[in-house]
Design a protein around this motif. Sequence first.
Motif, PDB file in Angstrom:
ATOM      1  N   GLY A  41      -4.081   2.544  13.592  1.00 56.86           N
ATOM      2  CA  GLY A  41      -3.215   1.813  14.507  1.00 56.86           C
ATOM      3  C   GLY A  41      -3.347   0.314  14.469  1.00 56.86           C
ATOM      4  O   GLY A  41      -2.354  -0.418  14.422  1.00 56.86           O
ATOM      5  N   SER A  42      -4.591  -0.208  14.488  1.00 56.12           N
ATOM      6  CA  SER A  42      -4.765  -1.659  14.551  1.00 56.12           C
ATOM      7  C   SER A  42      -4.197  -2.352  13.324  1.00 56.12           C
ATOM      8  O   SER A  42      -3.628  -3.445  13.427  1.00 56.12           O
ATOM      9  N   MET A  43      -4.360  -1.754  12.172  1.00 64.33           N
ATOM     10  CA  MET A  43      -3.885  -2.384  10.937  1.00 64.33           C
ATOM     11  C   MET A  43      -2.359  -2.492  10.915  1.00 64.33           C
ATOM     12  O   MET A  43      -1.803  -3.383  10.266  1.00 64.33           O
ATOM     13  N   LYS A  44      -1.679  -1.628  11.661  1.00 61.06           N
ATOM     14  CA  LYS A  44      -0.214  -1.627  11.636  1.00 61.06           C
ATOM     15  C   LYS A  44       0.389  -2.858  12.287  1.00 61.06           C
ATOM     16  O   LYS A  44       1.571  -3.157  12.063  1.00 61.06           O
ATOM     17  N   THR A  45      -0.374  -3.562  13.127  1.00 60.87           N
ATOM     18  CA  THR A  45       0.166  -4.766  13.762  1.00 60.87           C
ATOM     19  C   THR A  45      -0.436  -6.044  13.190  1.00 60.87           C
ATOM     20  O   THR A  45      -0.239  -7.134  13.738  1.00 60.87           O
ATOM     21  N   ASN A  46      -1.181  -5.930  12.088  1.00 56.94           N
ATOM     22  CA  ASN A  46      -1.605  -7.130  11.358  1.00 56.94           C
ATOM     23  C   ASN A  46      -0.362  -7.911  10.947  1.00 56.94           C
ATOM     24  O   ASN A  46       0.706  -7.323  10.737  1.00 56.94           O
ATOM     25  N   PRO A  47      -0.444  -9.238  10.830  1.00 54.63           N
ATOM     26  CA  PRO A  47       0.762 -10.025  10.528  1.00 54.63           C
ATOM     27  C   PRO A  47       1.500  -9.601   9.268  1.00 54.63           C
ATOM     28  O   PRO A  47       2.707  -9.849   9.140  1.00 54.63           O
ATOM     29  N   LEU A  48       0.799  -8.989   8.332  1.00 58.54           N
ATOM     30  CA  LEU A  48       1.443  -8.434   7.138  1.00 58.54           C
ATOM     31  C   LEU A  48       0.549  -7.337   6.584  1.00 58.54           C
ATOM     32  O   LEU A  48      -0.612  -7.210   6.962  1.00 58.54           O
ATOM     33  N   VAL A  49       1.120  -6.529   5.680  1.00 67.68           N
ATOM     34  CA  VAL A  49       0.355  -5.442   5.065  1.00 67.68           C
ATOM     35  C   VAL A  49      -0.535  -6.028   3.983  1.00 67.68           C
ATOM     36  O   VAL A  49      -0.053  -6.668   3.040  1.00 67.68           O
ATOM     37  N   LEU A  50      -1.830  -5.828   4.126  1.00 68.87           N
ATOM     38  CA  LEU A  50      -2.779  -6.273   3.113  1.00 68.87           C
ATOM     39  C   LEU A  50      -3.013  -5.171   2.097  1.00 68.87           C
ATOM     40  O   LEU A  50      -3.019  -3.980   2.439  1.00 68.87           O
ATOM     41  N   THR A  51      -3.224  -5.557   0.855  1.00 72.57           N
ATOM     42  CA  THR A  51      -3.505  -4.578  -0.191  1.00 72.57           C
ATOM     43  C   THR A  51      -4.944  -4.073  -0.062  1.00 72.57           C
ATOM     44  O   THR A  51      -5.791  -4.697   0.591  1.00 72.57           O
ATOM     45  N   ASP A  52      -5.206  -2.963  -0.714  1.00 69.96           N
ATOM     46  CA  ASP A  52      -6.579  -2.455  -0.730  1.00 69.96           C
ATOM     47  C   ASP A  52      -7.521  -3.487  -1.345  1.00 69.96           C
ATOM     48  O   ASP A  52      -8.668  -3.640  -0.898  1.00 69.96           O
ATOM     49  N   ALA A  53      -7.040  -4.188  -2.361  1.00 68.95           N
ATOM     50  CA  ALA A  53      -7.885  -5.196  -3.014  1.00 68.95           C
ATOM     51  C   ALA A  53      -8.207  -6.340  -2.058  1.00 68.95           C
ATOM     52  O   ALA A  53      -9.338  -6.845  -2.045  1.00 68.95           O
ATOM     53  N   GLU A  54      -7.233  -6.747  -1.254  1.00 71.01           N
ATOM     54  CA  GLU A  54      -7.488  -7.826  -0.294  1.00 71.01           C
ATOM     55  C   GLU A  54      -8.479  -7.399   0.775  1.00 71.01           C
ATOM     56  O   GLU A  54      -9.400  -8.159   1.132  1.00 71.01           O
ATOM     57  N   LEU A  55      -8.334  -6.184   1.290  1.00 62.19           N
ATOM     58  CA  LEU A  55      -9.286  -5.681   2.277  1.00 62.19           C
ATOM     59  C   LEU A  55     -10.671  -5.533   1.659  1.00 62.19           C
ATOM     60  O   LEU A  55     -11.689  -5.872   2.290  1.00 62.19           O
ATOM     61  N   GLY A  56     -10.718  -5.043   0.434  1.00 65.99           N
ATOM     62  CA  GLY A  56     -11.996  -4.888  -0.245  1.00 65.99           C
ATOM     63  C   GLY A  56     -12.700  -6.217  -0.469  1.00 65.99           C
ATOM     64  O   GLY A  56     -13.927  -6.324  -0.323  1.00 65.99           O
ATOM     65  N   SER A  57     -11.914  -7.233  -0.788  1.00 61.54           N
ATOM     66  CA  SER A  57     -12.521  -8.533  -1.053  1.00 61.54           C
ATOM     67  C   SER A  57     -13.160  -9.145   0.193  1.00 61.54           C
ATOM     68  O   SER A  57     -14.230  -9.742   0.128  1.00 61.54           O
TER      69      SER A  57
END
Length: 403
Positions: free
Chosen positions: A381-397
């Motif tokens: 749920g929380s990730m769905k209201t982030n300002p934009l969808v982040l890629t798995d690579a961005e979250l991993g970094s």
Amino acid sequence: MTASFPERIDAFRIARLPDIRFGSGSIQLLPGLIADYGTSVLMVTGRRSFVATPRWQALVAALEAQGASWHHVTVEGEPSPQRVDAIVAEHRAHAIDVVVAIGGGSVLDAAKAVAGLLRPGNSVMDHLEGVGHDLPYRGPAVPLIAVPTTAGTGSEATKNAVLSVQGSDGFKKSFRDERLVAAVALVDPQLLAGCPKTQIAANGMDAFTQLLESYVSLNASPATDALAWSGMQAFCRGFWSAWQANHPEAEQGYGQIAYASLMSGIALAQAGLGSVHGLASPLGAFFPIPHGTVCGTLVAEATEVNVAALRQREPHAAALAKYAEAGRLSSGERELSDSDACDALVETLREWTQRLDMPRLGAYGMQRDDIERVVAGARGGSMKTNPLVLTDAELGSLLERRL
């Protein structure tokens, strides 16, 4: 100054809120508030933080003087579904009129779930999102009076009870319903006196993260922006004096951060959160990391990743202007351009992380090999209201930077 007010105000909703009583010394109102709901009371506290103080003895004496019968349970650490079910089973036959939660976010969350289930009597697993039986909650809930003794989660103002089971197959999920919202939120900044510096630090970073994430959320509205902005102002004005308990303005600081925490709870309940809280769910499930520590250790890197992704993919997004305003506020540099102010926000958050000595994820056993499963569990749920969808690579970094 906040980001410019929108020319068009889109539809929004403000969901149910508690009756909020805020003020230094307001704990003295508690016996009278309890009496408004009945004479059979279940009090939920932490192990020692409140019950070891004279305020506990004064509360017990007041309840006995007004003829109330009371029962007491404690919650240590982050609550589990099993603990909630056990409390319900033990006290359902006592015909509880009101539940009183006095403690940090874990105590308040456990009490919300207990209050919601004392009358129906079923297991909380019937309603826990994503891991439960997905049954609709019918209620009714027992009235709840929420009294926070920390300044971080804002749980006194939200409708969700966060429960967790730790381990390789663990989870951290919410029992969520508007009927779980406290009837009364009693916020007394004096109750923060005596909190350890490490707790003030982690809780404070949780509150600021919630304010920032709700401010830039995709579901933000002018109403939640006003609440989140005032909360960030209060945090920046009072946090450091509250953190330094011997500071001559510590008492005023407690009031500022108690207000900031309350506003963070109201704002997140209406607008949602973002990537830090999206990642906090699997991190708190897989590793013994306190929630505030997750927020404090990740918020700077998550903000940088969001800003960089917005600049690249959505350069005209409203969130960039909001990040810039937060950067001017937090850094104290009011004349910065939007671009420089976004960079200043990231640097300020990094300075806070370093000054507060926020632990890295590796201190709790997380390794590089764990990144993939944490990212996989963060799309709730929380990730769905982030300002934009982040890629798995961005979250991993961003996780890798804080190992």
